[in-house]
Scaffold this motif. Structure first.
Motif, mmCIF file in Angstrom:
data_model
loop_
_atom_site.group_PDB
_atom_site.id
_atom_site.type_symbol
_atom_site.label_atom_id
_atom_site.label_comp_id
_atom_site.label_asym_id
_atom_site.label_seq_id
_atom_site.Cartn_x
_atom_site.Cartn_y
_atom_site.Cartn_z
ATOM 1 N N ASN A 29 1.001 -1.336 0.069
ATOM 2 C CA ASN A 29 0.207 -0.018 -0.007
ATOM 3 C C ASN A 29 1.094 1.305 0.053
ATOM 4 N N ILE A 31 0.309 5.724 0.430
ATOM 5 C CA ILE A 31 -0.554 6.642 1.154
ATOM 6 C C ILE A 31 0.188 7.951 0.765
ATOM 7 N N ASP A 33 -2.076 10.963 1.205
ATOM 8 C CA ASP A 33 -2.791 11.984 1.771
ATOM 9 C C ASP A 33 -2.033 12.557 2.810
ATOM 10 N N ALA A 36 -2.812 12.505 6.552
ATOM 11 C CA ALA A 36 -2.384 11.103 7.108
ATOM 12 C C ALA A 36 -0.860 11.393 7.314
ATOM 13 N N GLU A 112 -4.196 2.065 7.272
ATOM 14 C CA GLU A 112 -5.193 1.012 6.625
ATOM 15 C C GLU A 112 -4.834 -0.228 6.971
#
Length: 113
Positions: A29, A31, A33, A36, A112
């Motif tokens: 994964n 990320i 963002d 975040a 997540e």
């Protein structure tokens, strides 16, 4: 309107493995963002340093915060989730830290997991 074409920073999340002496992390994964990433930095900054714990099992997760444009991996941590809801983090060198149950829940949400 979006600013920029590529992410300045990315959190990569994966699972550590040890297959017949070969160690590594399988990333599954990414990320990008900004909120975040900011929350992740806050959690790491507020984690409490501890002496090396007696953990014998493989880490359950791994993450690193990269700045790809600069080819820099700024933060790297292995994660062991504890039965009491807390988590132990290890930077791969000699530094261990612990997160509270609340910090651990937020970290799981960010990554997540």
């Amino acid at each position: 309107m979006l600013l920029g074409c590529s992410a300045d920073e990315v959190i990569k999340v994966g699972s550590p493995f040890n297959d017949e002496g070969t160690e590594g992390v399988k990333f599954n994964n990414e990320i990008t963002d900004e909120e975040a990433i900011t929350k992740l930095r806050t959690i790491i900054d507020n984690s409490k340093g501890i002496d090396k714990p007696s953990i014998e099992n493989e880490a359950e997760a791994f993450f690193q915060l990269d700045r790809p444009d600069e080819s820099v991996s700024e933060i790297r941590r292995y994660i062991w989730f504890q039965d009491n809801g807390s988590a132990v983090l290890f930077d791969g060198g000699s530094n261990y830290s612990i997160l509270t149950k609340e910090q651990t829940l937020e970290l799981k949400s960010i990554l997540e997991l």
